[in-house]
Design an enzyme around this catalytic site. Structure first.
Site, mmCIF file in Angstrom:
data_model
loop_
_atom_site.group_PDB
_atom_site.id
_atom_site.type_symbol
_atom_site.label_atom_id
_atom_site.label_comp_id
_atom_site.label_asym_id
_atom_site.label_seq_id
_atom_site.Cartn_x
_atom_site.Cartn_y
_atom_site.Cartn_z
ATOM 1 N N HIS A 181 1.664 -3.998 -9.085
ATOM 2 C CA HIS A 181 1.877 -5.118 -8.448
ATOM 3 C C HIS A 181 1.575 -6.489 -8.970
ATOM 4 O O HIS A 181 1.959 -7.408 -9.319
ATOM 5 C CB HIS A 181 1.666 -5.210 -6.844
ATOM 6 N N HIS A 222 -4.620 -0.739 -2.259
ATOM 7 C CA HIS A 222 -5.368 -0.345 -3.268
ATOM 8 C C HIS A 222 -6.698 -0.803 -2.962
ATOM 9 O O HIS A 222 -6.815 -1.566 -1.998
ATOM 10 C CB HIS A 222 -4.954 -1.306 -4.630
ATOM 11 N N ASP A 226 -9.183 -2.154 -8.001
ATOM 12 C CA ASP A 226 -7.776 -2.154 -8.642
ATOM 13 C C ASP A 226 -7.416 -3.447 -9.039
ATOM 14 O O ASP A 226 -6.627 -3.877 -9.825
ATOM 15 C CB ASP A 226 -6.784 -1.385 -7.728
#
Length: 322
Positions: A181, A222, A226
């Site tokens: 994302h 996450h 990350d």
């Protein structure tokens, strides 16, 4: 009112058809690169699906972001996805604004060619990273006790190739470092920061990227690592790849479309050369083959030279008594 709507619709249609005419030659030339970038999106999804078979649930890792940000909970985790969808479609629509608006700075085909190059380079690094080490997923469906935290061996190849779409895409586990994302978000924000024109929207887009980062951690999709790795990796990848790609032609000066294929470029250069030769020929016929300033200087210099000669001749004549 109906007449006004019809007139405005006609204007928009003319703009769309004119832009389609301008973009089609670029699409015919760059379609293979665009197609390869789109195919790699499927390959990236296939790799994320494959690592889910390797995922093993376990206790959550100690995370500073989890300590600092309260957990949204499973019923509010959609806020992260809604923010991402808003960023994605806003950027997508902006890249097609040259088809509607009179002012335009880039070609849609060329902007997506750059965006896909940034995405592919970042996703290659992401695939290498999350296959190197599988961490226990922090998302709710990846924790111990969830029936889909670990996938059973596939019954057939189609089960893997079809990605169990869309459930398999939304409920993946194991593809953690680094956030996909954030790859899309940062690529979109950096692209608008370079080619966008509204300063307020540039500031807003960076703010949205920060909000997106915090929501990803708060939704426990996450770990903080990350998101942090995505921030510096994607920015470095975009900077490096962008420096290697040829710069796009700027359309803000209102110049005609530049031919980009070799054949069109040669024809354009030939026409320009012939035009220059015709201009030089007309100048020669009209006697304008030099710089007027230089001619005036020569006339003045010649005039001074003649005066000096006449003055010298008169002096000699006076000396000789004639």
């Amino acid at each position: 009112m109906t007449m006004y709507i019809a007139r405005e619709a006609s204007k928009v249609w003319r703009k769309v058809t004119a832009e389609v005419t301008a973009e089609l030659p670029l699409l015919r030339e760059k379609w293979l690169l665009l197609f390869a970038g789109l195919v790699f999106q499927y390959i990236h999804g296939l790799a994320a699906r494959g690592v889910h078979y390797l995922h093993r649930p376990g206790p959550l890792l100690q995370d500073l972001g989890f300590m600092a940000l309260p957990e949204l909970g499973q019923d509010k985790s959609y806020l992260s996805e809604c923010t991402f969808v808003f960023i994605f479609f806003s950027f997508f629509l902006w890249t097609f604004h040259p088809f509607i608006y009179h002012s335009k700075r880039f070609y849609t085909v060329l902007i997506w060619r750059r965006v896909l190059a940034f995405l592919v380079a970042s996703q290659v690094l992401r695939i290498i990273t999350f296959y190197s080490t599988q961490l226990p997923g922090p998302n709710y469906h990846c924790r111990e006790g969830s029936p889909i935290a670990t996938l059973p061996p596939p019954n057939n190849v189609l089960e893997v190739l079809l990605l169990n779409f869309p459930r398999g895409v939304n409920l993946g586990c194991g593809d953690l470092i680094f956030s996909s994302h954030m790859i899309f978000t940062l690529v979109f924000v950096r692209t608008y920061h370079k080619y966008g024109t509204k300063r307020f929207i540039k500031l807003l887009s960076w703010l949205m990227a920060i909000v997106q980062s915090l929501l990803i951690i708060a939704a426990r999709k996450h770990y903080s690592v990350d998101v942090v790795v995505a921030w510096y990796t994607v920015n470095l990848v975009v900077y490096f790849v962008d420096s290697k790609l040829p710069e796009m032609p700027d359309r803000t000066n209102g110049s005609p479309l530049l031919p980009l294929s070799t054949k069109e470029k040669d024809g354009w250069l030939k026409e320009e050369k012939e035009s220059r030769l015709k201009d030089e020929f007309h100048k020669l016929l009209n006697g304008n083959h030099g710089d007027p300033t230089d001619r005036r200087q020569r006339v003045q210099m010649n005039g001074r030279h003649d005066d000096d000669l006449n003055h010298g001749a008169l002096s000699d004549a006076t000396t000789n008594g004639t």
